[in-house]
Design an enzyme around this catalytic site. Structure first.
Site, PDB file in Angstrom:
ATOM      1  N   ARG A  93       0.858  -1.194   0.000  1.00  0.00           N
ATOM      2  CA  ARG A  93       0.000   0.000   0.000  1.00  0.00           C
ATOM      3  C   ARG A  93       0.890   1.238   0.000  1.00  0.00           C
ATOM      4  NH1 ARG A  93      -3.775   0.289   5.088  1.00  0.00           N
ATOM      5  NH2 ARG A  93      -4.560  -1.606   4.079  1.00  0.00           N
ATOM      6  N   HIS A 147       1.370  -2.409   5.550  1.00  0.00           N
ATOM      7  CA  HIS A 147       1.219  -2.672   4.110  1.00  0.00           C
ATOM      8  C   HIS A 147       2.263  -1.895   3.300  1.00  0.00           C
ATOM      9  CE1 HIS A 147      -2.611  -4.954   3.835  1.00  0.00           C
ATOM     10  NE2 HIS A 147      -2.943  -4.303   4.942  1.00  0.00           N
ATOM     11  N   ASP A 201      -3.904  -8.357   2.959  1.00  0.00           N
ATOM     12  CA  ASP A 201      -5.252  -8.681   3.407  1.00  0.00           C
ATOM     13  C   ASP A 201      -5.765  -9.776   2.489  1.00  0.00           C
ATOM     14  OD1 ASP A 201      -5.113  -6.587   5.239  1.00  0.00           O
ATOM     15  OD2 ASP A 201      -6.114  -5.171   3.896  1.00  0.00           O
ATOM     16  N   GLU A 233      -8.572  -7.631  12.950  1.00  0.00           N
ATOM     17  CA  GLU A 233      -9.027  -7.980  11.587  1.00  0.00           C
ATOM     18  C   GLU A 233      -8.592  -9.398  11.240  1.00  0.00           C
ATOM     19  OE1 GLU A 233      -7.185  -4.838   9.298  1.00  0.00           O
ATOM     20  OE2 GLU A 233      -8.611  -3.340  10.013  1.00  0.00           O
ATOM     21  N   HIS A 290      -5.927  -9.729   7.962  1.00  0.00           N
ATOM     22  CA  HIS A 290      -4.680  -8.952   7.854  1.00  0.00           C
ATOM     23  C   HIS A 290      -3.487  -9.737   8.416  1.00  0.00           C
ATOM     24  CE1 HIS A 290      -2.472  -4.942   8.198  1.00  0.00           C
ATOM     25  NE2 HIS A 290      -1.807  -5.672   9.101  1.00  0.00           N
TER      26      HIS A 290
HETATM   27  C1  LIG Z   1      -7.679  -0.873   6.216  1.00  0.00           C
HETATM   28  C2  LIG Z   1      -7.474  -2.329   6.526  1.00  0.00           C
HETATM   29  N1  LIG Z   1      -7.637  -3.118   5.353  1.00  0.00           N
HETATM   30  C3  LIG Z   1      -6.095  -2.540   7.118  1.00  0.00           C
HETATM   31  O1  LIG Z   1      -5.207  -3.010   6.445  1.00  0.00           O
HETATM   32  N2  LIG Z   1      -5.931  -2.116   8.385  1.00  0.00           N
HETATM   33  C4  LIG Z   1      -4.641  -2.145   9.009  1.00  0.00           C
HETATM   34  C5  LIG Z   1      -4.732  -1.781  10.479  1.00  0.00           C
HETATM   35  C6  LIG Z   1      -3.699  -1.178   8.300  1.00  0.00           C
HETATM   36  O2  LIG Z   1      -4.160  -0.117   7.849  1.00  0.00           O
HETATM   37  O3  LIG Z   1      -2.483  -1.461   8.258  1.00  0.00           O
HETATM   38 ZN   LIG Z   2      -4.460  -5.001   6.136  1.00  0.00          ZN
END
Ligand SMILES: C[C@@H](N)C(=O)N[C@H](C)C(=O)O
Ligand SMILES: [Zn+2]
Length: 195
Positions: free
Chosen positions: A64, A109, A116, A174, A177
């Site tokens: 990400r 990420h 995820d 979650e 994750h």
């Molecule tokens: C936003 C969700 N998919 C996620 O990955 N949450 C964790 C806490 C993150 O943002 O790293």
């Molecule tokens: Zn995640």
């Protein structure tokens, strides 16, 4: 990653409007799962093991870009926009999504070894029932929550155990994750665009 992990299904939700922001997220210019070599190699092992059970992996998010995390933060500050609340955070205040641990201000990420994901039935492509959908920011998505059925909790536990057996750790808020424990860039938050 689809080339590297045989049969991996990519459903890159932040490339589309089908996510909690309600719009494509900054930095996701292609619907591609990008991961470090180390994380990818471990997922190859997970996928091979799952195949013995007629199961496979579907990823929703992988690397990400930091600019995407900034987009999440900008969205969270816009308290007027509650358009995705009914689907993604019906029982939680938007202003609390970061402090409650559902979204990170500096996300693992962005280090390239976090993803995820869920399980799918290889024969049908259907997702295995985990008791709550991906990115439902709610206590029911905690792996420890007692409210899902016994079968749903067993499904979560199976996903957790197979990921742990291949070097990943989960997140208490979650079920979807996971981060590679021996990640190669533990202190680096990348910001290159996915294209
Ligand atoms: C936003 C969700 N998919 C996620 O990955 N949450 C964790 C806490 C993150 O943002 O790293
Ligand atoms: Zn995640």
């Amino acid at each position: 990653m689809a080339d590297h992990v045989p049969g991996l299904i990519e459903d890159m939700r932040y490339h589309t409007a089908g996510n909690f922001v309600g719009a494509p997220v900054d930095g996701y210019e292609a619907p591609i799962c990008w991961l470090t070599r180390e994380a990818a190699d471990s997922l190859v092992e997970v996928q091979a093991r799952l195949g013995e059970f007629g199961l496979g992996l579907k990823v929703f998010d992988c690397y990400r870009p930091a600019r995407a995390v900034a987009h999440f933060a900008r969205w969270a500050r816009d308290i007027e926009d509650q358009s995705t609340k009914p689907v993604y955070y019906p029982n939680v205040e938007k202003a609390e999504l970061f402090s409650l641990g559902y979204i990170a201000e500096r996300s693992g990420h962005s280090r390239g070894s976090t993803m995820d994901l869920t399980l799918v039935d290889i024969a049908t492509g259907d997702e295995i029932d985990m008791g709550s959908p991906f990115d439902l920011f709610d206590p029911i998505s905690w792996p420890s929550d007692p409210r899902p059925t016994a079968q749903q909790r067993a499904n979560r536990a199976f996903l957790q155990s197979i990921m742990q057996a291949h070097g990943f750790k989960g997140l208490k808020e979650e079920w979807w994750h996971f981060t590679l424990v021996e990640e190669p860039y533990p202190d680096t938050y990348f910001d290159f665009v996915i294209r």
